[in-house]
Design a protein around this motif. Structure first.
Motif, PDB file in Angstrom:
ATOM      1  N   VAL A  76      28.430  10.152  33.384  1.00  0.00           N
ATOM      2  CA  VAL A  76      29.891  10.198  33.405  1.00  0.00           C
ATOM      3  C   VAL A  76      30.395  10.618  32.019  1.00  0.00           C
ATOM      4  CG1 VAL A  76      32.012   8.901  33.814  1.00  0.00           C
ATOM      5  CG2 VAL A  76      29.935   8.333  35.118  1.00  0.00           C
ATOM      6  N   PRO A  77      30.924  11.858  31.896  1.00  0.00           N
ATOM      7  CA  PRO A  77      31.433  12.313  30.593  1.00  0.00           C
ATOM      8  C   PRO A  77      32.554  11.411  30.081  1.00  0.00           C
ATOM      9  CG  PRO A  77      31.274  14.139  32.157  1.00  0.00           C
ATOM     10  CD  PRO A  77      31.064  12.878  32.940  1.00  0.00           C
ATOM     11  N   LEU A  78      32.551  11.130  28.779  1.00  0.00           N
ATOM     12  CA  LEU A  78      33.619  10.320  28.194  1.00  0.00           C
ATOM     13  C   LEU A  78      34.928  11.095  28.146  1.00  0.00           C
ATOM     14  CD1 LEU A  78      31.767   8.509  25.263  1.00  0.00           C
ATOM     15  CD2 LEU A  78      32.336   7.630  27.527  1.00  0.00           C
ATOM     16  N   ASP A  79      34.822  12.425  28.043  1.00  0.00           N
ATOM     17  CA  ASP A  79      35.997  13.297  28.048  1.00  0.00           C
ATOM     18  C   ASP A  79      35.845  14.305  29.182  1.00  0.00           C
ATOM     19  OD1 ASP A  79      38.091  15.019  27.619  1.00  0.00           O
ATOM     20  OD2 ASP A  79      37.599  15.458  25.520  1.00  0.00           O
ATOM     21  N   GLU A  80      36.703  14.210  30.186  1.00  0.00           N
ATOM     22  CA  GLU A  80      36.608  15.111  31.339  1.00  0.00           C
ATOM     23  C   GLU A  80      36.739  16.573  30.946  1.00  0.00           C
ATOM     24  OE1 GLU A  80      39.364  13.967  34.350  1.00  0.00           O
ATOM     25  OE2 GLU A  80      38.506  11.953  34.582  1.00  0.00           O
ATOM     26  N   LYS A  81      37.405  16.833  29.840  1.00  0.00           N
ATOM     27  CA  LYS A  81      37.597  18.214  29.388  1.00  0.00           C
ATOM     28  C   LYS A  81      36.348  18.752  28.692  1.00  0.00           C
ATOM     29  CE  LYS A  81      42.556  17.463  28.729  1.00  0.00           C
ATOM     30  NZ  LYS A  81      43.647  17.333  27.745  1.00  0.00           N
ATOM     31  N   ASP A  82      35.434  17.862  28.381  1.00  0.00           N
ATOM     32  CA  ASP A  82      34.196  18.260  27.708  1.00  0.00           C
ATOM     33  C   ASP A  82      33.001  17.680  28.471  1.00  0.00           C
ATOM     34  OD1 ASP A  82      32.294  19.191  25.961  1.00  0.00           O
ATOM     35  OD2 ASP A  82      32.703  17.683  24.414  1.00  0.00           O
ATOM     36  N   PRO A  83      32.672  18.272  29.639  1.00  0.00           N
ATOM     37  CA  PRO A  83      31.613  17.716  30.492  1.00  0.00           C
ATOM     38  C   PRO A  83      30.221  17.716  29.852  1.00  0.00           C
ATOM     39  CG  PRO A  83      32.307  19.872  31.288  1.00  0.00           C
ATOM     40  CD  PRO A  83      33.263  19.479  30.214  1.00  0.00           C
ATOM     41  N   ASN A  84      30.030  18.526  28.806  1.00  0.00           N
ATOM     42  CA  ASN A  84      28.735  18.577  28.134  1.00  0.00           C
ATOM     43  C   ASN A  84      28.702  17.739  26.858  1.00  0.00           C
ATOM     44  OD1 ASN A  84      27.576  20.406  30.026  1.00  0.00           O
ATOM     45  ND2 ASN A  84      28.714  22.073  29.064  1.00  0.00           N
ATOM     46  N   GLY A  85      29.766  16.970  26.647  1.00  0.00           N
ATOM     47  CA  GLY A  85      29.847  16.131  25.449  1.00  0.00           C
ATOM     48  C   GLY A  85      29.217  14.775  25.666  1.00  0.00           C
ATOM     49  N   ASP A  86      29.699  13.793  24.911  1.00  0.00           N
ATOM     50  CA  ASP A  86      29.150  12.442  25.000  1.00  0.00           C
ATOM     51  C   ASP A  86      29.414  11.857  26.386  1.00  0.00           C
ATOM     52  OD1 ASP A  86      27.774  10.272  24.140  1.00  0.00           O
ATOM     53  OD2 ASP A  86      29.373   9.454  22.880  1.00  0.00           O
ATOM     54  N   TYR A  87      28.564  10.946  26.805  1.00  0.00           N
ATOM     55  CA  TYR A  87      28.666  10.422  28.163  1.00  0.00           C
ATOM     56  C   TYR A  87      28.165   8.988  28.250  1.00  0.00           C
ATOM     57  CZ  TYR A  87      23.629  11.401  28.221  1.00  0.00           C
ATOM     58  OH  TYR A  87      22.290  11.423  27.920  1.00  0.00           O
ATOM     59  N   MET A  88      28.512   8.358  29.356  1.00  0.00           N
ATOM     60  CA  MET A  88      27.970   7.057  29.725  1.00  0.00           C
ATOM     61  C   MET A  88      27.193   7.234  31.022  1.00  0.00           C
ATOM     62  SD  MET A  88      28.865   4.905  27.425  1.00  0.00           S
ATOM     63  CE  MET A  88      28.651   3.302  28.189  1.00  0.00           C
ATOM     64  N   MET A  89      26.480   6.198  31.444  1.00  0.00           N
ATOM     65  CA  MET A  89      25.762   6.242  32.717  1.00  0.00           C
ATOM     66  C   MET A  89      26.304   5.152  33.637  1.00  0.00           C
ATOM     67  SD  MET A  89      23.550   8.739  32.479  1.00  0.00           S
ATOM     68  CE  MET A  89      22.600   8.431  33.962  1.00  0.00           C
ATOM     69  N   ASP A  90      26.748   5.580  34.810  1.00  0.00           N
ATOM     70  CA  ASP A  90      27.124   4.641  35.854  1.00  0.00           C
ATOM     71  C   ASP A  90      25.854   4.375  36.663  1.00  0.00           C
ATOM     72  OD1 ASP A  90      28.622   3.052  37.490  1.00  0.00           O
ATOM     73  OD2 ASP A  90      29.559   4.682  38.599  1.00  0.00           O
ATOM     74  N   HIS A  91      25.508   3.112  36.884  1.00  0.00           N
ATOM     75  CA  HIS A  91      24.211   2.851  37.525  1.00  0.00           C
ATOM     76  C   HIS A  91      24.181   1.515  38.240  1.00  0.00           C
ATOM     77  CE1 HIS A  91      22.817  -0.136  34.486  1.00  0.00           C
ATOM     78  NE2 HIS A  91      23.628   0.534  33.696  1.00  0.00           N
ATOM     79  N   THR A  92      23.210   1.357  39.116  1.00  0.00           N
ATOM     80  CA  THR A  92      22.962   0.095  39.800  1.00  0.00           C
ATOM     81  C   THR A  92      22.699  -0.999  38.765  1.00  0.00           C
ATOM     82  OG1 THR A  92      21.987   1.246  41.693  1.00  0.00           O
ATOM     83  CG2 THR A  92      21.440  -1.088  41.442  1.00  0.00           C
ATOM     84  N   ALA A  93      23.384  -2.123  38.930  1.00  0.00           N
ATOM     85  CA  ALA A  93      23.285  -3.182  37.916  1.00  0.00           C
ATOM     86  C   ALA A  93      22.459  -4.388  38.364  1.00  0.00           C
ATOM     87  CB  ALA A  93      24.690  -3.640  37.521  1.00  0.00           C
ATOM     88  N   SER A  94      21.834  -4.305  39.531  1.00  0.00           N
ATOM     89  CA  SER A  94      21.053  -5.443  40.025  1.00  0.00           C
ATOM     90  C   SER A  94      19.640  -5.452  39.454  1.00  0.00           C
ATOM     91  CB  SER A  94      20.963  -5.389  41.552  1.00  0.00           C
ATOM     92  OG  SER A  94      22.233  -5.506  42.135  1.00  0.00           O
ATOM     93  N   VAL A  95      19.075  -6.639  39.373  1.00  0.00           N
ATOM     94  CA  VAL A  95      17.663  -6.799  39.029  1.00  0.00           C
ATOM     95  C   VAL A  95      16.888  -6.857  40.341  1.00  0.00           C
ATOM     96  CG1 VAL A  95      15.932  -8.294  37.957  1.00  0.00           C
ATOM     97  CG2 VAL A  95      18.210  -8.069  36.914  1.00  0.00           C
ATOM     98  N   PHE A  96      15.904  -5.976  40.500  1.00  0.00           N
ATOM     99  CA  PHE A  96      15.076  -5.971  41.707  1.00  0.00           C
ATOM    100  C   PHE A  96      13.938  -6.973  41.543  1.00  0.00           C
ATOM    101  CE2 PHE A  96      17.052  -1.819  41.542  1.00  0.00           C
ATOM    102  CZ  PHE A  96      17.457  -1.607  42.854  1.00  0.00           C
TER     103      PHE A  96
END
Length: 199
Positions: free
Chosen positions: A148-168
């Motif tokens: 998930v880009p931190l700046d929608e106008k810069d999709p190749n810039g810095d980003y975070m990861m949205d992900h499953t948060a459970s422990v399997f």
């Protein structure tokens, strides 16, 4: 009229037979899924750079978490809480094991994972590797992960990861036994690990 009744009863019997067969197939499929090890085979590296495969999830019950080192809250919280639960349930570390697989292999080198995890716990081992191989593991373990880009106008810039948060939770044969949700009641989480340890 009698012929119609025979045809109707014949249809009912065929339908009942079909329904019974479908029920049997579904039950068999569920049993096969529950009996098979969870996930997919893989060849990655641990946080020290040593090769690691899915066989690491065999021999002892396993707590398995997917996350990334740039995670602001969920991952460090989960690592901290998981460490505390493991210390309570398995103080000497001989009955349970835990792994942290990165969902951000482009940034999470083994060295970075090692520094990140070892600052919180010695009970969890990090797993990293080439992005394409990590992607196969993420998909194979049915984990959601999206950049998930931190700046929608810069999709190749810095980003975070949205992900499953459970422990399997996996048993000693690598079979899926449940999850610990993010924000799970601590007593419930401890009990789930106790059940896993004793299962």
């Amino acid at each position: 009229m009698k012929t119609l009744r025979i045809i109707l009863w014949g249809g009912v019997l065929v339908f009942a037979g079909l329904l019974g067969w479908l029920t049997f197939q579904v039950t068999q499929s569920k049993e096969q899924i529950s009996e098979a090890p969870f996930g997919v085979p893989f060849q990655l590296v641990d946080q020290t750079g040593k090769p690691i495969t899915e066989q690491a999830f065999r021999g002892k019950p396993t707590a398995l978490f997917f996350g990334f080192t740039h995670c602001p809250e969920i991952c460090p919280t989960t690592l901290f809480e998981l460490n505390g639960w493991l210390e309570k349930v398995d103080p000497d570390g001989t009955r349970l094991q835990a792994y942290f697989v990165t969902v951000d292999p482009e940034r999470d080198t083994p060295e970075m994972l090692n520094n990140y995890i070892s600052n919180v716990t010695k009970r969890v081992i990090g797993i990293a590797g080439p992005p394409e191989k990590v992607a196969e593991v993420i998909k194979g373990f049915r984990v959601y992960a999206k950049k998930v880009p931190l700046d929608e106008k810069d999709p190749n810039g810095d980003y975070m990861m949205d992900h499953t948060a459970s422990v399997f939770l996996l048993d000693a044969e690598g079979r899926f036994k449940g999850t610990i949700s993010y924000g799970e009641n601590p007593d419930v989480a401890v009990q789930k690990l106790e059940n896993l340890k004793n299962g």
